[in-house]
Design a protein around this motif. Structure first.
Motif, short mmCIF file in Angstrom:
data_model
loop_
_atom_site.label_atom_id
_atom_site.label_comp_id
_atom_site.label_asym_id
_atom_site.label_seq_id
_atom_site.Cartn_x
_atom_site.Cartn_y
_atom_site.Cartn_z
N THR A 1 0.83 -1.20 0.00
CA THR A 1 0.00 0.00 0.00
C THR A 1 0.87 1.25 0.00
O THR A 1 2.06 1.19 0.29
CB THR A 1 -0.94 0.04 1.23
OG1 THR A 1 -0.14 0.07 2.41
CG2 THR A 1 -1.88 -1.15 1.24
N VAL A 2 0.24 2.37 -0.32
CA VAL A 2 0.92 3.65 -0.40
C VAL A 2 0.10 4.66 0.39
O VAL A 2 -1.13 4.67 0.31
CB VAL A 2 1.04 4.11 -1.88
CG1 VAL A 2 1.61 5.50 -1.99
CG2 VAL A 2 1.87 3.12 -2.66
N SER A 3 0.77 5.52 1.11
CA SER A 3 0.09 6.59 1.84
C SER A 3 -0.63 7.51 0.87
O SER A 3 -0.12 7.83 -0.21
CB SER A 3 1.11 7.39 2.65
OG SER A 3 0.52 8.57 3.16
N ILE A 4 -1.80 7.97 1.27
CA ILE A 4 -2.57 8.90 0.43
C ILE A 4 -1.80 10.19 0.18
O ILE A 4 -2.01 10.86 -0.83
CB ILE A 4 -3.96 9.16 1.06
CG1 ILE A 4 -4.94 9.69 0.01
CG2 ILE A 4 -3.87 10.10 2.24
CD1 ILE A 4 -5.37 8.69 -0.99
N VAL B 1 -3.75 3.38 0.06
CA VAL B 1 -4.37 2.78 -1.12
C VAL B 1 -3.46 1.68 -1.65
O VAL B 1 -2.25 1.69 -1.41
CB VAL B 1 -4.63 3.83 -2.24
CG1 VAL B 1 -5.60 4.90 -1.75
CG2 VAL B 1 -3.35 4.44 -2.72
N PRO B 2 -4.02 0.72 -2.38
CA PRO B 2 -3.17 -0.32 -2.97
C PRO B 2 -2.11 0.31 -3.88
O PRO B 2 -2.40 1.28 -4.59
CB PRO B 2 -4.15 -1.16 -3.79
CG PRO B 2 -5.49 -0.90 -3.18
CD PRO B 2 -5.43 0.52 -2.68
N ALA B 3 -0.91 -0.20 -3.82
CA ALA B 3 0.19 0.34 -4.64
C ALA B 3 -0.18 0.33 -6.12
O ALA B 3 0.15 1.26 -6.85
CB ALA B 3 1.46 -0.46 -4.40
N ARG B 4 -0.89 -0.68 -6.55
CA ARG B 4 -1.31 -0.78 -7.94
C ARG B 4 -2.17 0.42 -8.34
O ARG B 4 -2.02 0.98 -9.41
CB ARG B 4 -2.09 -2.08 -8.12
CG ARG B 4 -2.57 -2.37 -9.49
CD ARG B 4 -3.19 -3.76 -9.54
NE ARG B 4 -3.47 -4.26 -8.20
CZ ARG B 4 -4.66 -4.67 -7.77
NH1 ARG B 4 -5.68 -4.66 -8.57
NH2 ARG B 4 -4.84 -5.10 -6.55
N ALA B 5 -3.06 0.85 -7.45
CA ALA B 5 -3.93 2.00 -7.73
C ALA B 5 -3.11 3.29 -7.80
O ALA B 5 -3.37 4.15 -8.64
CB ALA B 5 -5.01 2.12 -6.66
N PRO C 1 5.37 6.59 -9.75
CA PRO C 1 6.18 5.52 -10.35
C PRO C 1 6.25 4.29 -9.46
O PRO C 1 6.17 4.39 -8.24
CB PRO C 1 7.56 6.16 -10.50
CG PRO C 1 7.57 7.26 -9.51
CD PRO C 1 6.16 7.73 -9.36
N SER C 2 6.43 3.15 -10.08
CA SER C 2 6.62 1.93 -9.31
C SER C 2 8.03 1.91 -8.74
O SER C 2 8.92 2.62 -9.20
CB SER C 2 6.42 0.71 -10.21
OG SER C 2 7.46 0.61 -11.14
N ARG C 3 8.25 1.09 -7.75
CA ARG C 3 9.56 0.98 -7.13
C ARG C 3 10.60 0.57 -8.17
O ARG C 3 11.70 1.06 -8.19
CB ARG C 3 9.50 -0.03 -5.99
CG ARG C 3 10.69 -0.01 -5.12
CD ARG C 3 10.56 -0.95 -3.97
NE ARG C 3 9.19 -1.43 -3.83
CZ ARG C 3 8.80 -2.25 -2.89
NH1 ARG C 3 9.65 -2.69 -2.01
NH2 ARG C 3 7.56 -2.66 -2.82
N THR C 4 10.22 -0.34 -9.06
CA THR C 4 11.14 -0.82 -10.09
C THR C 4 11.58 0.31 -11.01
O THR C 4 12.76 0.47 -11.27
CB THR C 4 10.48 -1.93 -10.93
OG1 THR C 4 10.04 -2.94 -10.03
CG2 THR C 4 11.44 -2.50 -11.92
N SER C 5 10.64 1.12 -11.48
CA SER C 5 11.01 2.17 -12.43
C SER C 5 11.84 3.26 -11.75
O SER C 5 12.76 3.79 -12.33
CB SER C 5 9.78 2.78 -13.09
OG SER C 5 8.99 3.44 -12.15
N SER C 6 11.56 3.57 -10.48
CA SER C 6 12.35 4.60 -9.82
C SER C 6 13.75 4.09 -9.52
O SER C 6 14.72 4.83 -9.60
CB SER C 6 11.66 5.08 -8.54
OG SER C 6 11.56 4.03 -7.61
N THR C 7 13.89 2.79 -9.21
CA THR C 7 15.21 2.22 -8.98
C THR C 7 16.00 2.22 -10.28
O THR C 7 17.17 2.57 -10.30
CB THR C 7 15.08 0.77 -8.45
OG1 THR C 7 14.30 0.81 -7.26
CG2 THR C 7 16.42 0.16 -8.19
N THR C 8 15.33 1.86 -11.37
CA THR C 8 16.00 1.84 -12.67
C THR C 8 16.48 3.25 -13.04
O THR C 8 17.60 3.42 -13.48
CB THR C 8 15.04 1.32 -13.76
OG1 THR C 8 14.58 0.03 -13.37
CG2 THR C 8 15.72 1.25 -15.10
#
Length: 71
Positions: free
Chosen positions: A5-8, A44-48, A55-62
């Motif tokens: 999940t992600v904080s609002i 909220v769900p991270a997907r939402a 950005p997703s964790r993967t794209s920000s790490t990349t």
């Protein structure tokens, strides 16, 4: 139920650049009720949140890896 999940707070930050008239459509597409934006402790769900432009964790790490290599 999603375990990631992600904080609002971060969702609101991702939506801050939108024109006010675009906000309802983006929230609807992400499956986030507009009322949740008013709840400071909401998650909220991270997907939402990714559907809102965060950005997703993967794209920000990349991206950070690429900038480190370029430096």
């Amino acid at each position: 139920m999603d375990k990631d999940t992600v904080s609002i707070y971060f969702v609101r930050a991702a939506l801050a650049h939108l024109a006010p008239e675009a906000l309802p459509a983006v929230l609807r597409a992400a499956g986030i009720p507009a009322e949740m934006l008013a709840h400071r402790q909401a998650r909220v769900p991270a997907r939402a949140s990714r559907r809102c432009g965060w950005p997703s964790r993967t794209s920000s790490t990349t991206n950070s890896s690429a900038s480190t290599r370029a430096a």
